[in-house]
Design a protein around this motif. Structure first.
Motif, mmCIF file in Angstrom:
data_model
loop_
_atom_site.group_PDB
_atom_site.id
_atom_site.type_symbol
_atom_site.label_atom_id
_atom_site.label_comp_id
_atom_site.label_asym_id
_atom_site.label_seq_id
_atom_site.Cartn_x
_atom_site.Cartn_y
_atom_site.Cartn_z
ATOM 1 N N VAL A 106 4.515 4.954 3.712
ATOM 2 C CA VAL A 106 4.079 6.346 3.694
ATOM 3 C C VAL A 106 5.218 7.237 3.222
ATOM 4 C CG1 VAL A 106 3.372 8.312 5.125
ATOM 5 C CG2 VAL A 106 2.310 6.073 5.469
ATOM 6 N N LEU A 107 4.942 8.061 2.224
ATOM 7 C CA LEU A 107 5.882 9.075 1.743
ATOM 8 C C LEU A 107 5.370 10.420 2.244
ATOM 9 C CD1 LEU A 107 6.092 7.930 -2.007
ATOM 10 C CD2 LEU A 107 7.449 7.093 -0.071
ATOM 11 N N ALA A 108 6.118 11.070 3.123
ATOM 12 C CA ALA A 108 5.635 12.301 3.758
ATOM 13 C C ALA A 108 6.759 13.323 3.865
ATOM 14 C CB ALA A 108 5.081 11.996 5.144
ATOM 15 N N PRO A 109 6.419 14.605 3.867
ATOM 16 C CA PRO A 109 7.454 15.634 4.017
ATOM 17 C C PRO A 109 8.052 15.643 5.419
ATOM 18 C CG PRO A 109 5.265 16.625 3.962
ATOM 19 C CD PRO A 109 5.089 15.181 3.638
ATOM 20 N N ASN A 110 9.337 15.887 5.485
ATOM 21 C CA ASN A 110 10.036 16.039 6.755
ATOM 22 C C ASN A 110 9.527 17.312 7.436
ATOM 23 O OD1 ASN A 110 11.936 16.699 8.773
ATOM 24 N ND2 ASN A 110 13.630 15.814 7.624
ATOM 25 N N PRO A 111 9.083 17.238 8.697
ATOM 26 C CA PRO A 111 8.592 18.444 9.381
ATOM 27 C C PRO A 111 9.597 19.590 9.389
ATOM 28 C CG PRO A 111 8.007 16.491 10.636
ATOM 29 C CD PRO A 111 8.924 16.029 9.542
ATOM 30 N N ASP A 112 10.890 19.272 9.445
ATOM 31 C CA ASP A 112 11.903 20.333 9.410
ATOM 32 C C ASP A 112 11.938 21.010 8.050
ATOM 33 O OD1 ASP A 112 12.667 19.936 12.037
ATOM 34 O OD2 ASP A 112 14.207 18.470 11.511
ATOM 35 N N TRP A 113 11.732 20.230 6.993
ATOM 36 C CA TRP A 113 11.686 20.814 5.649
ATOM 37 C C TRP A 113 10.439 21.678 5.486
ATOM 38 C CZ3 TRP A 113 8.069 19.874 1.680
ATOM 39 C CH2 TRP A 113 8.399 20.415 0.439
ATOM 40 N N VAL A 114 9.327 21.242 6.069
ATOM 41 C CA VAL A 114 8.083 22.015 5.983
ATOM 42 C C VAL A 114 8.287 23.420 6.533
ATOM 43 C CG1 VAL A 114 5.710 22.195 6.856
ATOM 44 C CG2 VAL A 114 6.563 19.994 6.011
ATOM 45 N N LYS A 115 9.129 23.557 7.557
ATOM 46 C CA LYS A 115 9.383 24.870 8.156
ATOM 47 C C LYS A 115 10.078 25.829 7.195
ATOM 48 C CE LYS A 115 9.734 22.930 12.827
ATOM 49 N NZ LYS A 115 10.648 22.626 13.956
ATOM 50 N N THR A 116 10.672 25.305 6.115
ATOM 51 C CA THR A 116 11.327 26.164 5.126
ATOM 52 C C THR A 116 10.365 26.677 4.066
ATOM 53 O OG1 THR A 116 11.935 24.385 3.556
ATOM 54 C CG2 THR A 116 13.413 24.772 5.441
ATOM 55 N N LEU A 117 9.124 26.175 4.055
ATOM 56 C CA LEU A 117 8.131 26.612 3.078
ATOM 57 C C LEU A 117 7.590 27.989 3.460
ATOM 58 C CD1 LEU A 117 6.126 23.273 2.627
ATOM 59 C CD2 LEU A 117 7.913 24.194 1.130
ATOM 60 N N PRO A 118 6.907 28.655 2.542
ATOM 61 C CA PRO A 118 6.313 29.958 2.885
ATOM 62 C C PRO A 118 5.490 29.888 4.166
ATOM 63 C CG PRO A 118 6.130 29.568 0.531
ATOM 64 C CD PRO A 118 6.669 28.288 1.141
ATOM 65 N N HIS A 119 5.789 30.799 5.097
ATOM 66 C CA HIS A 119 5.104 30.890 6.389
ATOM 67 C C HIS A 119 5.351 29.661 7.263
ATOM 68 C CE1 HIS A 119 3.147 34.446 4.767
ATOM 69 N NE2 HIS A 119 2.850 33.735 3.705
ATOM 70 N N GLY A 120 6.334 28.827 6.887
ATOM 71 C CA GLY A 120 6.757 27.716 7.732
ATOM 72 C C GLY A 120 5.751 26.606 7.877
ATOM 73 N N LYS A 121 4.893 26.402 6.860
ATOM 74 C CA LYS A 121 3.846 25.375 6.972
ATOM 75 C C LYS A 121 3.378 24.937 5.590
ATOM 76 C CE LYS A 121 -0.096 28.538 7.060
ATOM 77 N NZ LYS A 121 -0.653 27.972 5.820
ATOM 78 N N VAL B 88 0.878 -1.170 0.000
ATOM 79 C CA VAL B 88 0.000 0.000 0.000
ATOM 80 C C VAL B 88 0.919 1.224 0.000
ATOM 81 C CG1 VAL B 88 -1.814 1.260 1.215
ATOM 82 C CG2 VAL B 88 -1.763 -1.253 1.294
ATOM 83 N N LEU B 89 0.997 1.927 -1.117
ATOM 84 C CA LEU B 89 1.885 3.085 -1.236
ATOM 85 C C LEU B 89 1.080 4.349 -0.983
ATOM 86 C CD1 LEU B 89 4.750 4.120 -1.986
ATOM 87 C CD2 LEU B 89 3.882 4.408 -4.318
ATOM 88 N N TYR B 90 1.504 5.118 0.018
ATOM 89 C CA TYR B 90 0.681 6.230 0.491
ATOM 90 C C TYR B 90 1.454 7.546 0.464
ATOM 91 C CZ TYR B 90 -3.024 8.256 3.480
ATOM 92 O OH TYR B 90 -4.060 8.997 3.982
ATOM 93 N N PRO B 91 1.355 8.328 -0.611
ATOM 94 C CA PRO B 91 1.855 9.710 -0.556
ATOM 95 C C PRO B 91 0.958 10.505 0.377
ATOM 96 C CG PRO B 91 1.506 8.955 -2.835
ATOM 97 C CD PRO B 91 0.807 8.000 -1.930
ATOM 98 N N HIS B 92 1.528 11.016 1.458
ATOM 99 C CA HIS B 92 0.741 11.645 2.519
ATOM 100 C C HIS B 92 1.458 12.918 2.957
ATOM 101 C CE1 HIS B 92 -2.200 12.013 5.572
ATOM 102 N NE2 HIS B 92 -1.716 11.198 6.494
ATOM 103 N N PHE B 93 0.765 13.807 3.628
ATOM 104 C CA PHE B 93 1.394 15.063 4.036
ATOM 105 C C PHE B 93 1.883 15.028 5.482
ATOM 106 C CE2 PHE B 93 -3.252 15.503 3.636
ATOM 107 C CZ PHE B 93 -3.616 15.555 4.977
ATOM 108 N N GLN B 94 1.813 13.852 6.143
ATOM 109 C CA GLN B 94 2.327 13.697 7.498
ATOM 110 C C GLN B 94 2.495 12.211 7.780
ATOM 111 O OE1 GLN B 94 -1.076 15.480 9.637
ATOM 112 N NE2 GLN B 94 -1.566 13.440 10.404
#
Length: 358
Positions: free
Chosen positions: A292-307, A259-265
């Motif tokens: 589950v393929l999910a973004p690293n929370p530390d990387w998310v902080k580099t996005l606009p407005h940190g989220k 079961v391959l799951y691209p997910h946001f967390q």
């Protein structure tokens, strides 16, 4: 990997250690509810459906709720890379002009505009989705029962208050108020067990496709419920994320596949009403064969407005839609790093060392 994290259940991890992760191993792909958060998965969607799964030939079940259902229906269109590009372009640039004399659009006005956008996006192409040679689409909706069987100014808030209270005690008791109603490619069996929650299955068709997809995205109190879908019992149908927010289902992939799951967390939360119930966010045996393929929370902080992009941005940028569009556009462009790292990981002989427990 800086942007991407890969989590796996015990059976999935063992499979990868022995065989790697190959496109022919994938039997099921879920797509979570979560509104604009799903935009961050666009580059992964384009790679997985446009270039990677095309290297295999096995049938694949696509199970989606809300924006996840919209994404996975898009995967069934011919030239999915172009279709996902169009989906992202339209979603990022959506704007809701409020008529003079109103502070905000009513749920019925929002629903009318959403219905128009679905008609435009899938116009003349529903046959491509339902007739796909490999992909079997399953769209999850939440059908109201008893007081929630029809939408109403008083009965809807009273019904959802009861649903919230019941769900807080036991998830299965939510079934007294709402049931999982899955609309599937004709003839396709559900790729998951249904003893966990009250469930119905019905066939997708040209006559009901757009209404089903609209229902799966219809957040209570924000959009109007979709009533009396053709080919299914009468009643009010709402967002599939209410019963199955992140599709924490009893997956039973054929041939012990993945079961391959691209997910946001990382967390796969069962229902929308479980968001605040942290003890229900843990992995269970249902997810043993999941990756589950999910973004690293530390990387998310580099996005606009940190989220990640989210629905609150419509409020935050209420007077500056272009600023929201710019922020979302930048986030989706930077998300290319997720697909680049996944592609590189697939070719790495030591890839199993990067897997984290789900």
């Amino acid at each position: 990997m800086k942007a991407l994290r890969i989590y796996a259940g015990p059976a999935a991890r063992q499979h990868i250690e022995q065989h790697g992760l190959r496109p022919q191993d994938v039997r099921t792909v879920p797509g979570a509810a979560g509104g604009p958060k799903g935009l961050i998965l666009g580059p992964l969607d384009r790679f997985i459906f446009g270039r990677w799964l095309t290297q295999s030939s096995q049938p694949v079940d696509l199970v989606g709720a809300s924006i996840g259902a919209w994404r996975l229906a898009t995967a069934c269109l011919s030239d999915p890379e172009a279709a996902f590009g169009r989906f992202e372009h339209n979603y990022v640039r959506q704007q809701f002009e409020v008529p003079p004399g109103q502070k905000r659009l009513s749920p019925h006005q929002l629903s009318e505009r959403f219905a128009e956008s679905l008609d435009t996006f899938y116009g003349g192409r529903i046959g491509e989705v339902l007739g796909h040679a490999r992909y079997r689409l399953h769209v999850v909706t939440s059908r109201g029962r008893h007081i929630l069987g029809r939408e109403g100014r008083a009965r809807t808030p009273v019904g959802y208050l009861g649903a919230f209270a019941s769900n807080s005690l036991h998830r299965k008791s939510l079934g007294a108020w709402l049931e999982r109603c899955v609309f599937s490619t004709p003839g396709a069996a559900l790729p998951f067990g249904t003893t966990d929650f009250r469930t119905r299955q019905h066939a997708l068709s040209e006559a009901n496709f757009n209404r089903v997809l609209q229902a799966s995205c219809s957040i209570p109190f924000l959009l109007a419920a979709v009533h009396d879908i053709p080919g299914a019992p009468r009643g009010a149908y709402w967002d599939g994320g209410i019963t199955d927010y992140h599709l924490h289902l009893d997956y039973q992939p054929a041939d012990e596949g993945i079961v391959l799951y691209p997910h946001f967390q990382q967390a796969v939360v069962p229902g929308w009403l479980d968001k605040g119930l942290r003890w229900r966010h843990k992995s269970t045996r249902f997810l043993d064969r999941m990756v589950v393929l999910a973004p690293n929370p530390d990387w998310v902080k580099t996005l606009p407005h940190g989220k990640l992009p989210d629905r609150k941005d419509f409020i935050h940028f209420a007077n500056d839609a272009q600023a929201r569009i710019t922020a979302w556009g930048q986030a989706t462009r930077e998300a290319t790093q997720l697909s680049d790292e996944f592609e590189a990981w697939l070719g790495d002989d030591g890839r199993s060392r990067d897997i984290l427990p789900l």
